[in-house]
Design an enzyme around this catalytic site. Structure first.
Site, PDB file in Angstrom:
ATOM      1  N   CYS A  33       0.829  -1.211   0.000  1.00 47.66           N
ATOM      2  CA  CYS A  33       0.000   0.000   0.000  1.00 47.66           C
ATOM      3  C   CYS A  33       0.860   1.257   0.000  1.00 47.66           C
ATOM      4  O   CYS A  33       1.560   1.534   0.978  1.00 47.66           O
ATOM      5  CB  CYS A  33      -0.913  -0.043   1.227  1.00 47.66           C
ATOM      6  SG  CYS A  33      -1.742   1.497   1.614  1.00 47.66           S
ATOM      7  N   CYS A  36       0.077   3.783   2.742  1.00 50.46           N
ATOM      8  CA  CYS A  36       0.530   3.230   4.027  1.00 50.46           C
ATOM      9  C   CYS A  36       2.013   3.527   4.234  1.00 50.46           C
ATOM     10  O   CYS A  36       2.444   3.873   5.340  1.00 50.46           O
ATOM     11  CB  CYS A  36       0.302   1.720   4.077  1.00 50.46           C
ATOM     12  SG  CYS A  36      -1.422   1.223   3.937  1.00 50.46           S
TER      13      CYS A  36
END
Length: 108
Positions: A33, A36
């Site tokens: 991600c 993230c």
């Protein structure tokens, strides 16, 4: 992870989050991600500053139970717990100032 942000799994969630006497910020994330990865150093930085809050990360690819229980559908999702109760939720990355405000408002 680090001295300030611990990586936990579903087996440790109750002990580290729900039974914790301190407020806990839980970062639901995954290694693939992009957002993230962007927010990780921001969380680390804020964790160094806010000693009265614990910070943990849960990899949603490896630990799905609590992610499902709390309706995590997009990552990063930040959940803030106080006295074992979910008190705030943020979906998506935040800058340092917004993250601090998010935490401080929820634990006040």
């Amino acid at each position: 992870m680090s001295d300030f942000v611990k990586e936990i799994d579903d087996a440790l969630f109750e002990e580290q989050v729900l039974f914790n006497k301190k407020p806990v910020l839980v970062d639901f994330w995954a290694p693939w991600c992009g957002p993230c990865k962007m927010v990780a150093p921001v969380i680390e930085d804020v964790a160094k500053e806010l000693a009265d809050v614990d910070f943990v990360k849960v990899n949603v690819d490896q630990s799905r139970d609590y992610a499902a229980q709390y309706g995590v559908r997009n990552i990063p999702t930040l959940l803030l717990f106080k006295n074992g109760e979910l008190v705030a939720k943020q979906v998506g990355a935040l800058n340092r100032q917004k993250l601090k405000e998010f935490i401080e408002q929820a634990v006040a």
